[in-house]
Design an enzyme around this catalytic site. Structure first.
Site, PDB file in Angstrom:
ATOM      1  N   SER A 111       0.838  -1.200   0.000  1.00  0.00           N
ATOM      2  CA  SER A 111       0.000   0.000   0.000  1.00  0.00           C
ATOM      3  C   SER A 111       0.880   1.259   0.000  1.00  0.00           C
ATOM      4  O   SER A 111       1.681   1.451  -0.906  1.00  0.00           O
ATOM      5  CB  SER A 111      -0.958  -0.039   1.192  1.00  0.00           C
ATOM      6  OG  SER A 111      -1.988   0.914   1.073  1.00  0.00           O
ATOM      7  N   ASP A 137     -10.114  -3.561  -5.011  1.00  0.00           N
ATOM      8  CA  ASP A 137      -9.199  -2.619  -4.370  1.00  0.00           C
ATOM      9  C   ASP A 137      -9.164  -1.323  -5.174  1.00  0.00           C
ATOM     10  O   ASP A 137      -8.909  -1.358  -6.383  1.00  0.00           O
ATOM     11  CB  ASP A 137      -7.795  -3.233  -4.304  1.00  0.00           C
ATOM     12  CG  ASP A 137      -6.783  -2.340  -3.591  1.00  0.00           C
ATOM     13  OD1 ASP A 137      -7.146  -1.224  -3.153  1.00  0.00           O
ATOM     14  OD2 ASP A 137      -5.619  -2.769  -3.468  1.00  0.00           O
ATOM     15  N   HIS A 165      -8.128  -5.066  -0.745  1.00  0.00           N
ATOM     16  CA  HIS A 165      -6.891  -4.389  -0.365  1.00  0.00           C
ATOM     17  C   HIS A 165      -6.345  -5.004   0.927  1.00  0.00           C
ATOM     18  O   HIS A 165      -7.086  -5.286   1.861  1.00  0.00           O
ATOM     19  CB  HIS A 165      -7.173  -2.901  -0.153  1.00  0.00           C
ATOM     20  CG  HIS A 165      -5.962  -2.088   0.151  1.00  0.00           C
ATOM     21  ND1 HIS A 165      -5.057  -1.728  -0.828  1.00  0.00           N
ATOM     22  CD2 HIS A 165      -5.498  -1.561   1.312  1.00  0.00           C
ATOM     23  CE1 HIS A 165      -4.086  -1.015  -0.281  1.00  0.00           C
ATOM     24  NE2 HIS A 165      -4.332  -0.895   1.013  1.00  0.00           N
TER      25      HIS A 165
END
Length: 391
Positions: free
Chosen positions: A188, A285, A315
């Site tokens: 991320s 995501d 995610h």
């Protein structure tokens, strides 16, 4: 009399079990049904539990100084929590896991996710990945706790992260690390940092990085049209448009920062001379499309790239490898890529093409569904109310 009681008890028990099975089946079916598509049972159950505060996103496991590597197997790892120097005569926390022995062992610098914001992620919430990578790759894994917004804005996080890379290379001998085999990994926001650190090392004649792994990375702060950002922005899939805007406003408060290649690598003019790259993305995501677009840009500029989209997951799915088979698949792919890189046997097809990994099939699918229904039954039994609360 006793026979009648036993008979009624058996009938009652059978009806109770049947009722639980029916309730569980209906609940899971409803949880699987979303406006964005039908979810696999395990993904649906995990998301329902998280979004209804039935479990915590935080993974806060207290681990002794000599720890198990987790599901990766192998010998116990050595764990150290210490402080390392960064810019401005400041020291930041850092966690290290390393194999026992003389080595020299490959080095992985791991940058945790968390939207560049305080309270959204740290080395504790990512400890399971950090520890497992050390075990699975027989590497020293260094995870710096870089400073975050709102107190510290861009470029503090990336400068801290680059300092951690320099520290790891310079101090490699003290922890039996090999400064010639250094990789960067991040998820991320940490995926953003990992590739930016690779760019900084290139631009500053810093350490050679032999590979980079970016898991569902954020690659742009600019307002670009991306389907996944529009479709999966509700936050139900563990990342919302609101959080993304908050991250941009606090981490990059000046609009000029949004176009900086060290904040938005997707738009960097020069992506040459970066290391071989693995990028993982998730179907559900908001960051999916920008991660895959970044893979395409790297390939266009001659960087060996492998990109895999995992179907049916959200995610952050690799963080759930202990309960989700797709998470285990992802962690296995990352570990294999790093091991091959460390051994000098990494082969990446020159003709870039996005790979799509289907949701678990066969026996893995049966196991996932069985576990999903078991977890759902437990959640229903624990809460006892509001059983069919949808997203």
């Amino acid at each position: 009399m006793a026979k009648n009681i036993a008979k009624h008890f058996i009938i009652f028990s059978s009806l109770l079990v049947a009722t639980v099975l029916i309730l569980t089946s209906v609940a899971v079916y409803l949880w699987q049904s979303t406006d964005e598509g039908r979810l696999p049972a395990k993904t649906a159950v995990v998301l329902h539990a998280i979004n209804n505060n039935l479990v915590s996103l935080d993974i806060n496991i207290q681990v002794p100084q000599i720890v198990s590597g987790g599901s990766g197997g192998g010998s116990p790892l050595l764990k150290e929590d210490l402080y390392i120097p960064v810019q401005g005569d400041v020291q930041i926390p850092m966690r290290m896991y390393r194999p026992q022995g003389e080595g020299p062992f490959p080095i992985i610098i791991y940058y945790h996710g968390g939207a560049f914001l305080k309270g959204y992620g740290n080395i504790e919430t990512h400890d399971n990945i950090i520890r497992s990578l050390a075990s699975r790759t027989k590497s020293v894994v260094i995870a710096p706790s870089y400073r975050v917004a709102p107190e510290y804005v861009f470029p503090t996080a990336i400068e801290d992260s680059y300092s951690a890379l320099i520290w790891g290379v310079e101090q490699a001998e003290t922890f039996h690390g090999d400064p010639e085999r250094v990789s960067v990994v991040g998820d991320s926001a940490g995926g953003n940092i990992a590739t930016v650190v690779s760019m900084m090392a290139r631009d500053r004649n810093g350490p050679d990085i032999i590979s980079q792994v970016l898991m569902y990375p954020l690659t742009t702060f600019q307002d670009v049209q991306l389907e996944s950002r529009d479709v999966y922005d509700s936050g139900y899939y563990l990342l919302s448009r609101q959080v993304m805007y908050r991250a941009r406003d606090l981490y990059t408060p000046e609009e000029l920062m949004w176009s900086n290649p060290y904040s938005s690598p997707l738009h960097a003019e020069d992506l040459t001379d970066l290391p071989p790259t693995l990028i993982l993305t998730a179907e559900f995501d908001p960051l999916r499309d920008e991660g895959e677009a970044y893979a395409e840009r790297l390939a266009e500029q001659g960087i060996p790239v492998k990109a895999t989209r995992y179907r049916g997951v959200m995610h952050g799915f690799v963080s759930f490898y202990e309960v989700m088979q797709s998470g285990r698949y992802g962690l296995q792919e990352v570990s294999s890529f790093l091991r091959q890189s460390n051994q000098g046997t990494l082969l990446v097809n020159d003709n870039y093409q996005l790979q799509v990994r289907q949701a678990p099939q066969g026996l893995d699918r049966v196991r996932e569904q069985t576990e999903a229904f078991a977890i759902a039954a437990y959640l229903i039994g624990r809460t006892g109310v509001d059983l069919f609360n949808d997203q």
